[in-house]
Structure formats: structure tokens, C-alpha cells
Design a protein around this motif. Structure first.
Motif, PDB file in Angstrom:
ATOM      1  N   VAL A 115       0.968  -1.242  -0.100  1.00 48.40           N
ATOM      2  CA  VAL A 115      -0.168  -0.039  -0.046  1.00 48.40           C
ATOM      3  C   VAL A 115       0.992   1.022  -0.031  1.00 48.40           C
ATOM      4  O   VAL A 115       0.627   2.232  -0.758  1.00 48.40           O
ATOM      5  N   ARG A 116       1.943   1.112   0.761  1.00 49.25           N
ATOM      6  CA  ARG A 116       2.941   2.296   0.954  1.00 49.25           C
ATOM      7  C   ARG A 116       3.487   2.590  -0.391  1.00 49.25           C
ATOM      8  O   ARG A 116       3.769   3.876  -0.954  1.00 49.25           O
ATOM      9  N   GLN A 117       3.784   1.532  -1.131  1.00 45.53           N
ATOM     10  CA  GLN A 117       4.502   1.788  -2.416  1.00 45.53           C
ATOM     11  C   GLN A 117       3.535   2.274  -3.446  1.00 45.53           C
ATOM     12  O   GLN A 117       3.897   3.280  -4.409  1.00 45.53           O
ATOM     13  N   THR A 118       2.283   1.864  -3.319  1.00 46.21           N
ATOM     14  CA  THR A 118       1.529   2.034  -4.422  1.00 46.21           C
ATOM     15  C   THR A 118       0.986   3.718  -4.251  1.00 46.21           C
ATOM     16  O   THR A 118       0.902   4.284  -5.227  1.00 46.21           O
ATOM     17  N   THR A 119       0.835   4.022  -2.881  1.00 50.07           N
ATOM     18  CA  THR A 119       0.437   5.258  -2.503  1.00 50.07           C
ATOM     19  C   THR A 119       1.605   6.285  -3.056  1.00 50.07           C
ATOM     20  O   THR A 119       1.279   7.348  -3.575  1.00 50.07           O
ATOM     21  N   ALA A 120       2.891   6.090  -2.535  1.00 48.02           N
ATOM     22  CA  ALA A 120       3.917   6.796  -3.153  1.00 48.02           C
ATOM     23  C   ALA A 120       3.964   7.031  -4.582  1.00 48.02           C
ATOM     24  O   ALA A 120       4.197   7.967  -5.075  1.00 48.02           O
ATOM     25  N   MET A 121       3.847   5.903  -5.359  1.00 45.50           N
ATOM     26  CA  MET A 121       4.034   6.032  -6.967  1.00 45.50           C
ATOM     27  C   MET A 121       2.838   6.766  -7.339  1.00 45.50           C
ATOM     28  O   MET A 121       3.025   7.608  -8.099  1.00 45.50           O
ATOM     29  N   ARG A 122       1.463   6.500  -6.783  1.00 48.96           N
ATOM     30  CA  ARG A 122       0.490   7.261  -7.421  1.00 48.96           C
ATOM     31  C   ARG A 122       0.536   8.830  -7.022  1.00 48.96           C
ATOM     32  O   ARG A 122       0.367   9.513  -7.986  1.00 48.96           O
ATOM     33  N   ASN A 123       0.966   8.967  -5.889  1.00 54.48           N
ATOM     34  CA  ASN A 123       0.621  10.266  -5.614  1.00 54.48           C
ATOM     35  C   ASN A 123       2.045  11.312  -5.798  1.00 54.48           C
ATOM     36  O   ASN A 123       1.618  12.425  -6.066  1.00 54.48           O
ATOM     37  N   SER A 124       2.860  10.592  -5.853  1.00 54.53           N
ATOM     38  CA  SER A 124       4.362  11.437  -6.266  1.00 54.53           C
ATOM     39  C   SER A 124       4.181  11.645  -8.193  1.00 54.53           C
ATOM     40  O   SER A 124       4.423  12.604  -8.515  1.00 54.53           O
TER      41      SER A 124
END
Lengths: 196, 196
Positions: A115-124
Motif C-alpha cells: 500500500v505504501r509503495q502504491t500510494t507513493a507511486m500514485r501520489n508522487s
């Protein structure tokens, strides 16, 4: 309630804006980099996570270090641009949530690494979109690129902060119209959109 | 070379723009959805891959189907908004490259599945940023959300096109100022930026 922006503004942001391969010999100041951030930071991210970390390469040394990690086609673009920005992301962004999202402890929402990786990728990446349009809104041009070795950039720039990973890079400056090619095709609404 | 946009425009795009939880009772037309796409499509993506596929839920039935996949906090936002858009991505975007990037066969660049997934996620999120700012540029407001079950949305909307996966969703309309809370903190340049 707002009115639509003028056609001139819509052109500058979207319709006649282009990605540039080279720039005019006109400097970009540190104040302009700060002005871009002072727009980008207002763009929405999930629970205000703001995962982007931006390294603005302005020195010849930093641009050379970045160019060494890029494809042959991209090396000269990076080295000759007034600025090349590394749009990176902090995979441990939840550490900042007590400040950025103070009303409730949102850190458990991002406890799972995927979730952290996906959230970082989507939001960055969202913030990358804000970066491109903020630069254009301030009269500057960009040249975003994925043609580089992410692991090499991470080793060259984030060895001391392994929680930070590169997402994409972008040149920045006053675009030289002589360095662009014809606009690539853009599909009509019906090809990629559905009204349900 | 462009001048910076007016302060009014920068406010509308970034500084005073907000994510809305509810909307005024004022419709959004299909022409307005097309106008948003006609800006979004010009935003740059890697090799012009344009992976975003957007489903604009305007009918009560579609919004109910989407709300059923969302968190309890997000269900009423989706159902009451004039439009809720699903920003999805086509993992087989290279199929369109002969049209979108006609000068060379770019499909082999994306032969690796991981590269394809990363490219789809990065670039459809970039396009999500363009979507938010294009809507604002046209005088509309958005309420982007990740609080939903991606697999459930994919089953409900993309069962016949399994190559398409949801990325995030966003309400759209004329925001009701009564539905927003205080602005969350935004950090100064020096916290998340480095000049190298």
C-alpha cells in the motif's frame, strides 16, 4: 464558483504547451524553483501524504552525475538544460503524517508495504503532473523523461536515504522552439472515455 | 516564451483550490466532460502512451455501482456528486502506439510486463494530475479519492476488459464551500526539496 480560464491560459497550460528537448540561454533562479514548489505543494494527495521529494540539479556536477544514469538520447538534454529535476518519492512518507494530517493518526492506513509503495507511486506521479503544470503556469517549460536507470539514480543521489526512490526526471527552463518536433497525435474523447 | 499566469489563475489552479466533499446543485454537461478530456489529452506522457481510460459515472445506476465498492465515508460523496470519474489505466497500452507514436515501433520498449505496469501507473497518475487541474482550469472542482476497493471496481466496470485496471476515482462538479474543512498543512520548500 470559478469561471473557465482564458484561452490564452488554457493554451499555455495544455493546448500549445510542449515538452522541450533544449532551452534558451536564460537562467532559472532558485526563487523560481521555490515558486514552483509553492504551487505544487497545494495539489491534492491522498490524506495529504505529499510523498514527492524533489532534487533540483542546477550545478554542472549534479547534472553530469544525473546524465551518467540516463539513456544516450537524454544525456545531452540533461546536461544542457538550466535545471533538471529528479521527482523522487519517500516510501516512508507516513513518518510525516503527524504533521501533515494532524487530526487523526493516519499512519496505520499505510502500514502495509505494498500500500505504501502504491500510494507513493500514485501520489508522487500526481505531484509530477502538478510540477509540469505549475512550471507552465509560471511561464517555464519542461521536458519530462523516464529514459534513465532508476537504480543508478538512486545510488547516485539517495544512497544515504534509501527510503527515497526516483520516479521520473524532467528538464526545466525556457524552451527553445527549435528543439521540438511535430505534435504527436491525440485521440478524441470516444477512444479512451466512456460515459456511464 | 510565456509570462506567468495571473494571481487569480494561480489561485484557481492551486492556491485557493480545494478538494470538495459535496457539490452545488448545478449540472455538469457531457460537453464539459469532453472539454476536460480535450485538455487532459495534451498533457505529456512517456512516448505518448496515454494509458488513462476514464469512465465518467453520471447516471444514478453507475454511481451506485461505484459507491458499492467504496469506503463508507466515500459512498455518499460518490452518490451525491454530479459526476464521479474512474481514472483507470490500460495495461496493454502499447497496442495503441502505432497510432500514438507513429514514427518508430515503440512497442518493444514496453514488452516487459513490470515495465508496462510501472509505465501505466506512473503515466495514468500523471494524467490524473492533468485531470484535476484541467477541471479547475475550466471552473470545476474535484474530490479525488483512493478509499475504495480497486478489485471490486475492476470487477464492476472492467470485467469485459481485464487489461483495464482502476487507479483512483474523483468526484466532479461545482464544489459546495460548506463541505470542506480547513486546509491541511503544506510544508516549506526546504523540507522536501534539495538544490544540487
Amino acid at each position: 464558483m470559478s469561471e473557465p480560464l482564458s484561452d490564452t491560459a488554457l493554451d499555455q497550460l495544455f493546448r500549445t504547451a510542449r515538452s522541450y528537448n533544449g532551452y534558451l540561454d536564460k537562467p532559472v533562479s532558485a526563487d523560481q524553483l521555490r515558486a514552483i514548489w509553492d504551487l505544487v505543494k497545494f495539489g491534492p494527495t491522498s490524506a495529504n501524504v505529499l510523498p514527492s521529494r524533489i532534487v533540483w540539479c542546477v550545478s554542472d556536477a549534479a547534472k553530469a552525475r544525473l546524465a551518467a544514469c540516463a539513456s544516450d538520447a537524454n544525456k545531452p538534454k540533461i546536461e544542457s538544460a538550466p535545471v533538471t529535476a529528479i521527482i523522487a518519492m519517500d516510501l516512508e512518507f507516513p513518518d510525516h503524517l503527524p504533521t501533515l494530517f494532524p487530526h487523526v493518526d493516519a499512519r496505520p492506513w499505510f502500514a502495509d508495504e505494498t500500500v505504501r509503495q502504491t500510494t507513493a507511486m500514485r501520489n508522487s506521479s500526481l505531484q509530477g503532473g502538478y510540477f509540469i503544470l505549475a512550471a507552465r503556469a509560471l511561464g517555464l517549460d519542461t521536458g519530462p523523461m523516464s529514459g534513465f536507470d532508476n537504480a543508478a539514480v538512486d545510488a547516485a543521489f539517495f544512497a544515504d536515504t534509501p527510503r527515497v526512490k526516483s520516479n521520473f526526471i524532467s528538464t526545466l527552463g525556457y524552451g527553445d522552439p527549435a528543439t521540438i518536433f511535430g505534435r504527436l497525435p491525440r485521440p478524441d474523447f470516444d477512444l479512451f472515455n466512456t460515459i456511464a
